[in-house]
Scaffold this motif. Structure first.
Motif, mmCIF file in Angstrom:
data_model
loop_
_atom_site.group_PDB
_atom_site.id
_atom_site.type_symbol
_atom_site.label_atom_id
_atom_site.label_comp_id
_atom_site.label_asym_id
_atom_site.label_seq_id
_atom_site.Cartn_x
_atom_site.Cartn_y
_atom_site.Cartn_z
ATOM 1 N N LEU A 150 67.977 46.558 25.210
ATOM 2 C CA LEU A 150 68.279 45.101 25.142
ATOM 3 C C LEU A 150 69.196 44.720 26.521
ATOM 4 C CD1 LEU A 150 68.682 42.709 23.616
ATOM 5 C CD2 LEU A 150 70.637 43.411 22.417
ATOM 6 N N ASN A 151 70.161 45.647 26.923
ATOM 7 C CA ASN A 151 70.780 45.324 28.091
ATOM 8 C C ASN A 151 70.162 45.072 29.416
ATOM 9 O OD1 ASN A 151 73.706 44.835 26.845
ATOM 10 N ND2 ASN A 151 73.594 47.288 26.603
ATOM 11 N N ALA A 152 68.830 45.930 29.282
ATOM 12 C CA ALA A 152 68.338 46.059 30.447
ATOM 13 C C ALA A 152 67.042 44.949 30.630
ATOM 14 C CB ALA A 152 67.601 47.574 30.608
ATOM 15 N N GLY A 153 66.924 44.127 29.414
ATOM 16 C CA GLY A 153 66.094 43.205 29.499
ATOM 17 C C GLY A 153 64.691 43.493 29.114
ATOM 18 N N ASN A 156 63.916 41.821 23.568
ATOM 19 C CA ASN A 156 64.848 40.608 23.143
ATOM 20 C C ASN A 156 65.594 41.041 21.940
ATOM 21 O OD1 ASN A 156 63.037 40.048 21.133
ATOM 22 N ND2 ASN A 156 61.972 38.741 22.264
ATOM 23 N N GLU A 157 66.666 39.944 21.533
ATOM 24 C CA GLU A 157 67.385 40.167 20.411
ATOM 25 C C GLU A 157 66.518 40.538 18.884
ATOM 26 O OE1 GLU A 157 70.510 40.228 20.278
ATOM 27 O OE2 GLU A 157 71.413 39.489 22.047
ATOM 28 N N GLN A 158 65.379 39.700 18.886
ATOM 29 C CA GLN A 158 64.598 39.774 17.746
ATOM 30 C C GLN A 158 63.882 41.362 17.486
ATOM 31 O OE1 GLN A 158 64.451 37.651 15.383
ATOM 32 N NE2 GLN A 158 63.052 38.977 14.006
ATOM 33 N N GLN A 159 63.511 41.617 18.802
ATOM 34 C CA GLN A 159 63.024 43.045 18.665
ATOM 35 C C GLN A 159 63.965 43.990 18.701
ATOM 36 O OE1 GLN A 159 60.996 42.644 22.812
ATOM 37 N NE2 GLN A 159 59.145 42.277 21.935
ATOM 38 N N ALA A 160 65.094 43.879 19.004
ATOM 39 C CA ALA A 160 66.149 45.019 18.997
ATOM 40 C C ALA A 160 66.460 44.830 17.179
ATOM 41 C CB ALA A 160 67.335 44.516 19.567
ATOM 42 N N ILE A 381 80.672 31.775 24.117
ATOM 43 C CA ILE A 381 79.543 31.867 24.532
ATOM 44 C C ILE A 381 78.753 33.004 24.550
ATOM 45 C CG2 ILE A 381 79.838 29.907 26.409
ATOM 46 C CD1 ILE A 381 79.669 32.080 28.670
ATOM 47 N N VAL A 382 77.395 32.989 24.470
ATOM 48 C CA VAL A 382 76.523 34.173 24.354
ATOM 49 C C VAL A 382 76.118 34.605 25.908
ATOM 50 C CG1 VAL A 382 74.556 35.517 23.345
ATOM 51 C CG2 VAL A 382 76.032 33.606 22.123
ATOM 52 N N VAL A 383 76.752 35.677 26.188
ATOM 53 C CA VAL A 383 76.357 36.016 27.588
ATOM 54 C C VAL A 383 74.846 36.493 27.965
ATOM 55 C CG1 VAL A 383 77.057 37.382 29.506
ATOM 56 C CG2 VAL A 383 78.569 36.658 28.316
ATOM 57 N N PRO A 384 74.133 35.948 28.707
ATOM 58 C CA PRO A 384 72.762 36.466 28.785
ATOM 59 C C PRO A 384 72.588 37.949 28.998
ATOM 60 C CG PRO A 384 73.049 34.495 30.102
ATOM 61 C CD PRO A 384 74.557 34.841 29.583
ATOM 62 N N VAL A 385 71.551 38.705 28.881
ATOM 63 C CA VAL A 385 71.256 40.041 29.179
ATOM 64 C C VAL A 385 71.636 40.296 30.597
ATOM 65 C CG1 VAL A 385 69.467 41.885 29.098
ATOM 66 C CG2 VAL A 385 69.551 40.098 27.273
ATOM 67 N N ILE A 386 72.279 41.273 30.880
ATOM 68 C CA ILE A 386 72.802 41.748 31.949
ATOM 69 C C ILE A 386 71.697 42.674 32.835
ATOM 70 C CG2 ILE A 386 74.503 42.630 33.559
ATOM 71 C CD1 ILE A 386 76.615 41.608 31.479
ATOM 72 N N ARG A 387 71.088 42.137 33.814
ATOM 73 C CA ARG A 387 69.845 43.232 34.554
ATOM 74 C C ARG A 387 70.598 44.234 35.195
ATOM 75 N NH1 ARG A 387 64.698 43.310 32.856
ATOM 76 N NH2 ARG A 387 64.758 41.057 33.231
ATOM 77 N N ILE A 388 70.557 45.519 34.820
ATOM 78 C CA ILE A 388 70.979 46.540 35.686
ATOM 79 C C ILE A 388 70.050 47.497 36.472
ATOM 80 C CG2 ILE A 388 72.380 48.849 35.313
ATOM 81 C CD1 ILE A 388 73.576 47.559 32.743
ATOM 82 N N ARG A 389 70.015 47.610 37.696
ATOM 83 C CA ARG A 389 69.099 48.303 38.374
ATOM 84 C C ARG A 389 69.777 48.928 39.721
ATOM 85 N NH1 ARG A 389 67.568 42.675 39.639
ATOM 86 N NH2 ARG A 389 65.813 42.992 38.243
ATOM 87 N N ASP A 390 69.016 49.961 40.110
ATOM 88 C CA ASP A 390 69.556 50.482 41.365
ATOM 89 C C ASP A 390 69.022 49.772 42.532
ATOM 90 O OD1 ASP A 390 67.268 51.825 40.617
ATOM 91 O OD2 ASP A 390 67.563 53.478 41.686
#
Length: 677
Positions: A150-153, A156-160, A381-390
């Protein structure tokens, strides 16, 4: 109540009544056939399902079928002992299946009971127990995996939510299967006891009550007893086999037939080896060569056909994959997908990969979940999903934070060190690598493990690298929260509020204000770090004053005054007094005279030289208050608050500007400086 529900209730009650009320022989025959049919349906469903949860009713169904089978056993026992008859179904199983020989029928029945009790039931019970235990043990890991996706995008919230529900249902299912398997075991034991009762009791009843001879009584009741045992144990064997199929098919991608064909016959070379082995048995052993040659030929031909099929399928897959790659490159969607910009991105060099790798002890994903929860509580507020990548283009220990594709902050970490921040008194014995704390820009140093304890004793604040990143990311989100609140996010907040306060939302949107105008007011509040969690008060205030003005700046001032209790508590904390910097009358008059009114609204038009003088005077007072260890706050009259904020936000972004109307009367205000020109 629906007819279907009524039939189920009547059926359950009927099963219980069968144990007490005698059942006619004709009806008993019908119920026995229904029992066999039901067992066949259950095992076929178990063979053709792809997921255990597709047959989630099985534990309850296992109990019902066991109860039904026991009720049939009681009814058949009653008829056998009372009338020396049990219907054509039981008599057929006792004579036809047993081949007319009592001893053969008795041995067949014992074999069925042994197979069910020792092999299938015992194995199913053990597998169900282990599956339940491992499913429960794996739940925390699966939950963390869902949160990571979910955090990696990736979802979505519904699938989680759906995945979490599936995990809970799996745990409940395997726990129920562990308990339900005990019914199968008990049923097998009950079958053996009933066999002994029917055989001995029938033998005595036949001679004493019905006046049969020894041989006639033995023959008659043996056939009926064996038939009754077979007609009940065959369905029991089918259902217990279905239970074993369900609990043993843990990682299935299709039904049983699909899995057998795709996994057993996946390698044609193995079939050639088996064919050669079977042929060798015919050549070098007394086994009939003709029989082994036929079987070896069938296996070799199957391997040949399978090899051709796999080669053709591989060629078709490669061709299709190439065509899809060409189509993806040619299609306009391949370019459109590149236009998407993530709201928040966190990129790091390869040296910081352990931060996000859970296998190496990294807890960055868990910390991001807590950051989103903290922002929801503090900012509303609901913070959007934070995309994490190297990112290999970054230095190994460097990281950057992006908002809508643009870099807004960067920092550097040393994973094997700790960030030490001085409390004001430096200790020369504490040595490390000089740096700057990334969130607040404070001077600090990186110290290794050997200097950590010495720094703590010297009064330094010690922070580990994951906490440094989490703090920096939290501050960046708070500072740019207004940029993350778009119209879609505003609509989500409105929809959530509408569930509890529909009258308020319907009055305000769209009758008095549009969604965009509401969004601008909320953005202006967030820009000054004012929480919008109390949407009820915010919306009620906008509804009260929107009939007088549509200007978002003016509406924001009214909302801020309505949130006076929240603002007072935010800046005073638990203290009863508040130290502030006030603005002198001459400066207030100068600002009021510089306000220009236009059709689009009002704005501050001040001479640059005067602006520099104001900045200089403010900077002196702000530094004075910071040296006292207090948070600098500027206090002005309500009429010029928003204009002074416009003037100071570029230079003193983190210094709040409050008006007298935004503070509660109970708070004591202490002026420690005055800004005048």
């Amino acid at each position: 109540m629906k007819v279907r529900d009524l039939l189920v209730l009547v059926g359950i009650i009927g099963i219980v009544m069968m144990m007490v009320v005698p059942v006619p022989i004709l009806l008993l025959d019908i119920l026995l056939i229904i029992n066999i049919s039901l067992a066949l349906i259950i095992i076929l469903v178990a063979m053709n399902m792809t997921d255990a949860l597709q047959f989630s009713i099985f534990p309850a169904l296992l109990l019902i079928t066991t109860l039904f089978r026991l009720a049939l056993n009681v009814s058949s026992t009653r008829n056998i002992l009372a009338h020396a008859e049990a219907g054509t179904v039981i008599e057929t199983f006792g004579t036809f299946v047993a081949g007319g020989e009592i001893v053969i029928g008795f041995i067949v029945f014992l074999i069925l009971v042994i197979v069910q009790f020792i092999v299938i039931t015992k194995g199913s019970e053990r597998v169900a127990e282990v599956a339940a235990r491992f499913t429960l043990d794996a739940m925390p890991g699966k939950q963390m995996s869902i949160d990571a996706d979910l955090n990696a995008g990736l979802i979505n919230e519904q699938q989680a939510k759906e995945r979490r529900e599936k995990i809970e249902r799996e745990a409940d299912f395997y726990g129920a299967m562990d308990g339900a398997s005990k019914f199968v075991k008990g049923d097998a034991i009950a079958a053996i006891i009933m066999l002994i009762i029917n055989l001995l009791g029938g033998f005595v009843v036949g001679m004493v009550v019905h006046g049969m001879s020894f041989g006639e009584s033995l023959s008659r009741y043996s056939i009926l007893t064996i038939g009754d045992g077979l007609v009940s144990q065959i369905p029991a064997l089918l259902i217990s086999s279905a239970a074993g199929l369900i609990v043993t098919r843990a990682a299935s991608e299709g039904n049983l037939a699909h899995d057998l064909s795709s996994q057993i016959f996946v390698n044609p070379k193995l079939l050639y080896i088996v064919a050669a082995t079977i042929a060798g048995l015919g050549l070098f052993t007394p086994i009939d060569f003709f029989t082994t040659l036929i079987i070896a030929g069938v296996l070799a031909y199957a391997a040949y056909r399978l090899q051709k099929t796999l080669a053709q399928k591989q060629f078709e897959d490669e061709t299709m994959e190439e065509e899809q790659e060409i189509e993806e490159v040619r299609s306009p969607e391949s370019v459109v997908g590149l236009l998407k910009v993530d709201p928040i991105e966190f990129e790091f060099g390869y040296g910081l990969i352990p931060l996000a790798d859970t296998q190496q002890g990294g807890d960055l994903l868990d910390r991001i979940i807590m950051i989103r929860r903290q922002c929801a509580l503090e900012l509303g507020i609901v913070v959007p999903v934070i995309r994490i990548r190297d990112n290999i283009q970054l230095r190994p220990n460097e990281y950057v934070i992006k908002i809508k594709g643009n870099t807004v902050a960067r920092g550097e970490l040393l994973l094997n060190h700790y960030l030490a921040m001085s409390s004001g008194v430096d200790d020369d014995s504490v040595t490390g690598i000089e740096t700057t704390e990334p969130a607040f820009g404070l001077p600090a140093m990186w110290v290794d493990e050997s200097n950590k304890e010495r720094a703590e004793l010297a009064g330094y604040t010690i922070v580990d690298p994951p906490s440094v990143v989490a703090t920096h990311l939290t501050e960046i989100i708070k500072r740019h929260a207004h940029e993350l609140l778009g119209r879609q996010e505003t609509q989500a907040l409105v929809d959530n509020l509408k569930e509890s306060y529909p009258a308020l939302v319907n009055e305000l949107i769209p009758n008095q204000l549009s969604l965009g105008e509401v969004q601008k007011v909320l953005m202006k509040l967030l820009k000054e770090k004012i929480s919008i969690r109390d949407l009820v008060t915010i919306f009620e205030t906008m509804a009260d004053y929107s009939s007088y003005t549509k200007d978002p700046d003016v509406l924001t001032e009214y909302v801020r005054q309505a949130l006076s209790r929240q603002i007072t508590q935010q800046f005073s904390g638990m203290q009863s007094s508040l130290k502030v910097i006030t603005v002198g009358p001459s400066l207030e008059k100068r600002i009021a005279e510089s306000v220009q009114q236009t059709d689009q609204g009002s704005y501050l038009a001040m001479d640059p030289t005067m602006s520099q003088q104001i900045y200089s005077r403010m900077n002196e007072q702000i530094n004075k208050l910071m040296q006292m260890g207090e948070q600098p706050i500027i206090l002005v009259s309500p009429t010029i608050r928003m204009y002074l904020r416009q003037l100071t936000e570029r230079v003193f972004q983190d210094v709040p500007v409050l008006s007298y109307n935004e503070l509660e009367p109970s708070i004591e205000i202490q002026s420690v400086g005055v800004v005048n020109v």
